[in-house]
Design an enzyme around this catalytic site. Structure first.
Site, PDB file in Angstrom:
ATOM      1  N   ALA A  63     -15.376  62.025  11.471  1.00 38.47           N
ATOM      2  CA  ALA A  63     -16.321  61.055  10.916  1.00 38.47           C
ATOM      3  C   ALA A  63     -16.568  61.301   9.439  1.00 38.47           C
ATOM      4  CB  ALA A  63     -17.634  61.112  11.698  1.00 38.47           C
ATOM      5  N   ARG A  91     -14.570  49.517   3.730  1.00 39.84           N
ATOM      6  CA  ARG A  91     -14.580  48.089   4.052  1.00 39.84           C
ATOM      7  C   ARG A  91     -15.904  47.609   4.666  1.00 39.84           C
ATOM      8  NH1 ARG A  91      -9.258  47.857   7.438  1.00 39.84           N
ATOM      9  NH2 ARG A  91      -9.564  50.110   7.436  1.00 39.84           N
ATOM     10  N   GLY A 109      -6.735  63.449   5.331  1.00 37.69           N
ATOM     11  CA  GLY A 109      -6.047  63.034   6.552  1.00 37.69           C
ATOM     12  C   GLY A 109      -6.707  63.559   7.816  1.00 37.69           C
ATOM     13  N   ASN A 148     -13.897  48.934  11.348  1.00 40.58           N
ATOM     14  CA  ASN A 148     -13.610  49.225   9.947  1.00 40.58           C
ATOM     15  C   ASN A 148     -14.384  48.315   9.000  1.00 40.58           C
ATOM     16  OD1 ASN A 148     -11.543  51.285  10.378  1.00 40.58           O
ATOM     17  ND2 ASN A 148     -10.401  49.600  11.285  1.00 40.58           N
TER      18      ASN A 148
HETATM   19  C1  UD1 Z   1      -5.419  56.790  12.901  1.00 42.87           C
HETATM   20  C2  UD1 Z   1      -4.146  57.345  13.497  1.00 42.87           C
HETATM   21  C3  UD1 Z   1      -3.341  56.199  14.106  1.00 42.87           C
HETATM   22  C4  UD1 Z   1      -4.153  55.463  15.131  1.00 42.87           C
HETATM   23  C5  UD1 Z   1      -5.483  55.010  14.548  1.00 42.87           C
HETATM   24  C6  UD1 Z   1      -6.369  54.500  15.637  1.00 42.87           C
HETATM   25  C7  UD1 Z   1      -3.539  59.266  12.097  1.00 42.87           C
HETATM   26  C8  UD1 Z   1      -2.628  59.746  11.052  1.00 42.87           C
HETATM   27  N1  UD1 Z   1      -3.380  57.976  12.475  1.00 42.87           N
HETATM   28  O1  UD1 Z   1      -5.047  55.926  11.861  1.00 42.87           O
HETATM   29  O2  UD1 Z   1      -2.154  56.715  14.720  1.00 42.87           O
HETATM   30  O3  UD1 Z   1      -3.453  54.355  15.633  1.00 42.87           O
HETATM   31  O4  UD1 Z   1      -6.166  56.124  13.921  1.00 42.87           O
HETATM   32  O5  UD1 Z   1      -7.524  53.887  15.105  1.00 42.87           O
HETATM   33  O6  UD1 Z   1      -4.348  59.999  12.614  1.00 42.87           O
HETATM   34  N2  UD1 Z   1     -11.016  60.749   9.028  1.00 42.87           N
HETATM   35  C9  UD1 Z   1     -11.589  61.899   8.527  1.00 42.87           C
HETATM   36  N3  UD1 Z   1     -10.988  62.542   7.518  1.00 42.87           N
HETATM   37  C10 UD1 Z   1      -9.841  62.118   6.956  1.00 42.87           C
HETATM   38  C11 UD1 Z   1      -9.239  60.947   7.460  1.00 42.87           C
HETATM   39  C12 UD1 Z   1      -9.862  60.290   8.506  1.00 42.87           C
HETATM   40  O7  UD1 Z   1     -12.637  62.322   9.024  1.00 42.87           O
HETATM   41  O8  UD1 Z   1      -9.361  62.771   6.036  1.00 42.87           O
HETATM   42  C13 UD1 Z   1     -11.675  60.044  10.139  1.00 42.87           C
HETATM   43  C14 UD1 Z   1     -12.149  58.678   9.754  1.00 42.87           C
HETATM   44  O9  UD1 Z   1     -13.505  58.731   9.304  1.00 42.87           O
HETATM   45  C15 UD1 Z   1     -12.020  57.903  11.055  1.00 42.87           C
HETATM   46  C16 UD1 Z   1     -10.854  58.595  11.764  1.00 42.87           C
HETATM   47  O10 UD1 Z   1     -10.715  59.850  11.154  1.00 42.87           O
HETATM   48  O11 UD1 Z   1     -13.167  58.017  11.866  1.00 42.87           O
HETATM   49  C17 UD1 Z   1      -9.552  57.807  11.685  1.00 42.87           C
HETATM   50  O12 UD1 Z   1      -9.162  57.721  10.326  1.00 42.87           O
HETATM   51  P1  UD1 Z   1      -8.467  56.440   9.740  1.00 42.87           P
HETATM   52  O13 UD1 Z   1      -8.207  56.652   8.312  1.00 42.87           O
HETATM   53  O14 UD1 Z   1      -9.229  55.224  10.114  1.00 42.87           O
HETATM   54  O15 UD1 Z   1      -7.073  56.492  10.526  1.00 42.87           O
HETATM   55  P2  UD1 Z   1      -6.067  55.305  10.762  1.00 42.87           P
HETATM   56  O16 UD1 Z   1      -5.254  55.090   9.529  1.00 42.87           O
HETATM   57  O17 UD1 Z   1      -6.767  54.151  11.330  1.00 42.87           O
HETATM   58 CA    CA Z   2      -9.159  53.480  11.609  1.00 43.12          CA
END
Ligand code: UD1
Ligand code: CA
Length: 460
Positions: free
Chosen positions: A10, A16, A77, A226
């Site tokens: 989180a 967005r 990531g 999102n």
């Molecule tokens: C991710 C998955 C994807 C999946 C999708 C489902 C990866 C690489 N990809 O993509 O396979 O289909 O979720 O919704 O995992 N977050 C952090 N720190 C970060 C990055 C993200 O805490 O550095 C958290 C975000 O706040 C969010 C979640 O992780 O709650 C998912 O991150 P997001 O960037 O939305 O991933 P997707 O690109 O949607």
């Molecule tokens: Ca997402």
């Protein structure tokens, strides 16, 4: 049973959403997105870690010490996010990893997934879904025999891989040891330059470990929020689920699409909910009630056979057989004992109204203790506030307060006392007394003409 730890990601900004509030604190059906996610694993897991970054302080304030926190200062990531929690994850047992923005996953699904994961004995289980439009999601790549090989992100996928409609929901179960041993091997050599948690899957397989999957029957449960339009969509889907459960349990809804019930609300059998009714917080409503239309009830305890129409009720208790409204406002700490009738244009604040008593029209009652069988006539005002302090008014059982009276607190009206209409009561009224507190009427014959112009004069 072996321990289950949950890590919720989180830390993302949720750009967005265009909001001052961190995305995971936006609410649907009375609970934040993160609150829904945590509730889904409440039973299944014993330790919960939330990875926070953007808006960390606000998230911590909302959840306090109900969960542990790990900080991710830079969002590099999903894999990097989990690395921040590494020290807090025990090596024994299993680890759930969820995203903080997928509020529709149910506890039932999480428990089934855990069971499937344990029974298969695999190193990791991915929660997947087959969706109509897979754009933007990670795709589940399988062998011809159907075994999971890897997850590829949209941006890294080949044209062939993009045709796959089975997606990664972002929810996983790992054997803790397998997860912890593979995090260190992640790199950011991909289209987004991020440490992908999804790469752990292929890493485990390359070590000869087995990966399983659990596919959602209803792909809509995977909905990630999102932006505000997905927030509205998630609220709608959750509302349908909550209302569906109430309908199945014997609650009547005249129009489920305009009936808004929060997750923690309880409603008894044969109660009818009319359109534009909002039931909020931990409200409880008994059986055979009629609630609405146009009613908002927040954090109230309501008995059975109660009617509430076109009214706003907040943190109040209503015993059985009470009727409220239309157009009444009950403010916090109001108690209406059994059989009380509160009518139109009545406001009651922090008062206890005894059983069978009536406040039928146009009244304000604040800080009052009213006995049984009392009648407050139309327009009765309890004057509880002197500009500095609030004072208490006591009204004994069976007292009768005439219309348009003011009861200036602190004051007490005795048992069975009678207050004449139009009185302004400033002194206690003893039991059984008749109290008149208004100027005596004086009639002066023939003098009306001084004030009213005659019809003849009007014509001239
Ligand atoms: C991710 C998955 C994807 C999946 C999708 C489902 C990866 C690489 N990809 O993509 O396979 O289909 O979720 O919704 O995992 N977050 C952090 N720190 C970060 C990055 C993200 O805490 O550095 C958290 C975000 O706040 C969010 C979640 O992780 O709650 C998912 O991150 P997001 O960037 O939305 O991933 P997707 O690109 O949607
Ligand atoms: Ca997402």
């Amino acid at each position: 049973m072996e321990k289950v730890t949950t890590v919720v990601l989180a830390a993302g900004e949720g750009k967005r959403m265009k909001s001052q509030t961190p995305k995971v604190l936006h609410r649907i059906c009375g609970r934040s997105l993160l609150g829904h996610v945590l509730a889904a694993v409440e039973k299944a897991s014993q330790q919960k870690i939330v990875v926070v970054g953007h808006g960390a302080e606000q998230v911590k304030e909302a959840f306090g010490d109900k969960v542990q926190y790990a900080y991710q200062h830079q969002q590099l990531g999903t894999g990097h996010a989990v690395m921040q929690a590494e020290q807090q994850i025990p090596r024994a047992g299993d680890v759930f990893i969820l995203c903080g923005d997928t509020p529709l996953l149910s506890a039932e699904v999480m428990e089934k997934m855990l069971l499937a994961h344990r029974q298969s004995g695999v190193a990791a289980t991915v929660l997947t879904a087959v969706v109509p439009d897979a754009y933007g999601y990670g795709r589940i790549i399988r062998t011809e025999a159907g075994d999971v090989v890897k997850i590829v992100e949209e941006k890294d996928a080949t044209a062939g891989e993009r045709t796959v409609r089975e997606i990664n929901t972002g929810t996983y179960l790992f054997q803790a040891e397998a997860l912890l041993d593979s995090l260190g091997d992640l790199d950011n050599d991909n289209a987004q330059g991020e440490y992908y948690l999804t790469d752990c899957i292929a890493l485990l397989i390359s070590k000869g470990l087995k990966v399983g999957s659990y596919c959602l029957e209803d792909y809509r449960m995977a909905l990630g929020v999102n932006d505000r339009s997905q927030l509205a969509e998630a609220a709608k889907l959750l509302r349908e689920r909550i209302n569906g459960e109430l309908l199945a349990a014997g609650v009547t809804m005249h129009d489920p699409a305009t009936t808004y019930v929060d997750v923690d609300v309880r409603v008894g059998q044969d109660t009818e909910l009319l359109p534009n009714t909002y039931l909020k917080g931990a409200t409880e409503i008994g059986s055979r009630c009629v609630i609405g239309p146009g009613t908002e009830i927040t954090e109230c305890q309501i008995g059975s056979c109660v009617t509430v129409r076109h009214s706003v009720l907040n943190r109040s208790v209503l015993e059985d057989n009470v009727t409220v409204g239309p157009f009444a406002h009950l403010r916090p700490e109001t108690v209406l004992r059994s059989g009380v009738k509160v009518g139109d244009f009545v406001e009651i604040k922090k008062s206890d109204i005894g059983s069978q008593s009536k406040v039928p029209h146009l009244s304000y009652v604040g800080d009052a203790r009213v006995g049984q069988g009392v009648n407050l006539g139309a327009g009765t005002i309890v004057v509880n506030y002197d500009g500095k302090n609030k004072h208490v008014t006591e009204i004994g059982p069976r007292a009768f307060i005439g219309c348009n009276s003011n009861l200036v607190a602190p004051v007490s009206i005795g048992k069975g006392a009678f207050v004449a209409a139009g009185s302004t009561i400033t002194k206690d009224v003893p039991d059984g007394s008749l109290s008149l507190a208004r100027p005596k009427q004086v009639n002066k014959e023939g003098l009306a003409g001084r004030f009213i112009r005659s019809e003849k004069k009007d014509e001239s």
